[in-house]
Design an enzyme around this catalytic site. Structure first.
Site, PDB file in Angstrom:
ATOM      1  N   GLN A 182       0.824  -1.219   0.000  1.00  0.00           N
ATOM      2  CA  GLN A 182       0.000   0.000   0.000  1.00  0.00           C
ATOM      3  C   GLN A 182       0.857   1.267   0.000  1.00  0.00           C
ATOM      4  O   GLN A 182       0.445   2.303   0.528  1.00  0.00           O
ATOM      5  CB  GLN A 182      -0.951  -0.016   1.196  1.00  0.00           C
ATOM      6  CG  GLN A 182      -2.124  -0.960   1.027  1.00  0.00           C
ATOM      7  CD  GLN A 182      -3.002  -0.574  -0.167  1.00  0.00           C
ATOM      8  OE1 GLN A 182      -3.123   0.593  -0.532  1.00  0.00           O
ATOM      9  NE2 GLN A 182      -3.609  -1.570  -0.795  1.00  0.00           N
ATOM     10  N   SER A 183       2.031   1.197  -0.596  1.00  0.00           N
ATOM     11  CA  SER A 183       2.948   2.340  -0.589  1.00  0.00           C
ATOM     12  C   SER A 183       2.379   3.562  -1.316  1.00  0.00           C
ATOM     13  O   SER A 183       2.009   3.491  -2.491  1.00  0.00           O
ATOM     14  CB  SER A 183       4.258   1.923  -1.255  1.00  0.00           C
ATOM     15  OG  SER A 183       5.032   3.050  -1.575  1.00  0.00           O
TER      16      SER A 183
END
Ligand SMILES: *Cc1c(COP(=O)(O)O)cnc(C)c1O
Length: 340
Positions: free
Chosen positions: A82-83
């Site tokens: 989920q960067s």
């Protein structure tokens, strides 16, 4: 006569890409200020653009300019599944008409949601790695991917995690300048600038900006992973990198860095119900939505410290909302439990 470093910095500022919506607004948090007995302000770096929302775009404006000047045709970078940084990099690559290749950390097959969904929509090529591979060999993996592109005659540029390096730091040096201009317009002097620290580039830029412009303010970060000693090391190292490259008249020292540990919670990107309830509480009180991985934890830390009576010497506090909204959506099940 300007100094050599001033001319170098001016040159870099002139050549950086213009991709973020700047300056970002500063708004007062009235209810929380009253509750805590300080003047609390928010700098809305979550409003730097929809696709590029958050702090990473400030760094990537410099990083991508450098990549383009070297003829890059693909940007390679890495981060968690989920960067925000990976999503912003994919958006930047699409905007400037080159490719992106992301190395994403996950131990499971992840549902196509949040930032990962946006990565795919933005056309990023994705390589998954396990937590273990990521921890020990992410840089080698990115170098191998770069070598594969080069073999096919495609020029690759590798951006380190979070774009936190000597170049990326320039983003928040520039943000400090932006803040000082806004202080003049608003007629306020912020005594402390506060943010989350995750890969170090934001804190390092704020730290360098404060020293470079000799500002009478403290810069404070709350770590969302690792610990204080780790970030003093990382931020010293990448700050020195910027100082050496530009010849800045700054003595980098761990002693005048201010990292507050104790609020990373269970683990990086893992939320407690209490942290999520706090995000909902702030949203209800102020109409502002924090993210679960960075700003939710850092702002919770600031809130708790002020409640304990700490940091009261800072009358006007500016918290930087560094973005991360899309990271809330993969937390829907946990939120559902809280709202029951
Ligand atoms: C990456 C990130 C941070 C941390 O910034 P670093 O420069 O990596 O320390 C804070 N907030 C959000 C939303 C982020 O995505």
């Amino acid at each position: 006569m300007s100094e050599i470093w001033e001319r170098r910095l001016e040159e870099l500022n002139k050549n950086k890409l213009s991709l973020a919506i700047l300056p970002t607004p500063i708004q007062k948090l009235d209810k929380l200020s009253e509750e805590l007995g300080v003047n609390l302000w928010l700098k809305r770096d979550d409003l730097t653009g929809i696709e590029t929302a958050g702090n990473k775009i400030r760094k990537l404006e410099y990083t991508a300019a450098k990549a383009l000047s070297e003829g890059a045709e693909v940007l390679i970078t890495c981060g968690g599944i989920q960067s925000n940084h990976c999503r912003a990099t994919a958006a930047v690559a699409a905007r400037i008409g080159i490719r992106s290749h992301l190395v994403l950390r996950t131990d499971e097959v992840s549902p196509l949601e949040g930032n990962y969904l946006l990565d795919k929509i933005l056309g990023a090529e994705i390589t998954f790695v396990t937590r273990r591979q990521y921890a020990t060999e992410r840089n080698e993996i990115m170098a191998d991917i770069a070598a594969d592109y080069e073999k096919q005659g495609v020029k690759a540029y590798v951006i380190p995690e979070g774009a936190s390096d000597g170049v990326g730091n320039l983003g928040y040096i520039n943000a400090v300048k932006e803040i000082t201009e806004q202080e003049k317009q608003l007629g306020i002097n912020f005594n402390a600038i506060v943010s989350a620290v995750g890969s170090g580039g934001t804190y390092s830029g704020l730290y360098l900006g404060r020293k470079l412009y000799a500002l009478d303010k403290e810069v404070i970060s709350f770590n969302v992973c690792d610990d204080e000693a780790y970030f003093l090391d990382v931020c010293s190292r990448i700050s020195k990198d910027t100082v050496d490259t530009l010849g800045l008249p700054i003595e980098v020292s761990r002693e005048d860095m201010h990292i507050i540990d104790g609020y990373k919670g269970i683990a990086y990107a893992v939320s407690t119900d209490e942290e999520l309830a706090f995000i909902a509480d702030v949203a209800h009180k102020e109409g502002v939505i924090l993210d679960p991985v960075y700003t939710g934890k850092a702002f919770y830390g600031l809130y708790q410290e002020l409640k304990k009576g700490n940091l009261k010497e800072y009358k006007n506090i500016l918290f930087i909302h560094t973005g991360g909204l899309y990271g809330l959506f993969p937390k829907q099940e946990q939120f559902a439990k809280i709202f029951l």
